[in-house]
Design an enzyme around this catalytic site. Sequence first.
Site, mmCIF file in Angstrom:
data_model
loop_
_atom_site.group_PDB
_atom_site.id
_atom_site.type_symbol
_atom_site.label_atom_id
_atom_site.label_comp_id
_atom_site.label_asym_id
_atom_site.label_seq_id
_atom_site.Cartn_x
_atom_site.Cartn_y
_atom_site.Cartn_z
ATOM 1 C CG PHE A 102 -0.459 0.170 2.513
ATOM 2 C CD1 PHE A 102 -0.093 1.294 3.054
ATOM 3 C CD2 PHE A 102 0.037 -0.868 3.293
ATOM 4 C CE1 PHE A 102 0.727 1.482 4.189
ATOM 5 C CE2 PHE A 102 0.704 -0.860 4.421
ATOM 6 C CZ PHE A 102 0.885 0.241 4.968
ATOM 7 C CB CYS A 103 1.607 4.084 -1.704
ATOM 8 S SG CYS A 103 0.317 3.756 -2.927
ATOM 9 C CB ALA A 104 -0.131 8.517 -0.491
ATOM 10 C CB SER A 130 -3.102 3.360 0.109
ATOM 11 O OG SER A 130 -2.459 2.279 -0.966
ATOM 12 C CB ILE A 131 -2.299 5.890 3.792
ATOM 13 C CG1 ILE A 131 -0.930 5.206 4.053
ATOM 14 C CG2 ILE A 131 -2.216 6.945 4.756
ATOM 15 C CD1 ILE A 131 -1.376 4.126 5.629
#
Length: 147
Positions: A102-104, A130-131
């Site tokens: 996952f990322c932003a 994601s986030i």
Amino acid sequence: MLRTITYNASLRGSSRLFLRTLSSTAPKIYDFNQIKQLVQKPVESKILVDVREPKELEAYKMPTAINIPLKTAPGALGLPAEEFKDVFHFNKPATDKELIFFCAHGIRAKTAEELARSYGYENTGTYPGSISEWLEKGGAEIVPSKK
């Protein structure tokens, strides 16, 4: 069906060329509730991998996740185990573990997942929300259960 992908990834000034044949098996797609469950009750065979840059983690770091930044360390999973540990200060994930990226906002996560497959990680997944979704749905309040 098999596909071959070539990556030229660099880390700490060393350039490496990686060529791997990848399975066409699609990665698992995780939703908020599945990630919530993994944060609350971690499973040893599944590793949450945050691919955001360290500066981005200053705002929020998901509990139980490891950080392998995609932009500054795209070839990280191709490093020998000892070098990986020297760089990241934790053990390199074993290839038999499921890595869930996952990322932003989900874009880098997909790229990181594809790179992981090129380095021999066949059991992979992504959390596209994601986030951004994690925080919108109250993820910041979720903590791992104590055993």
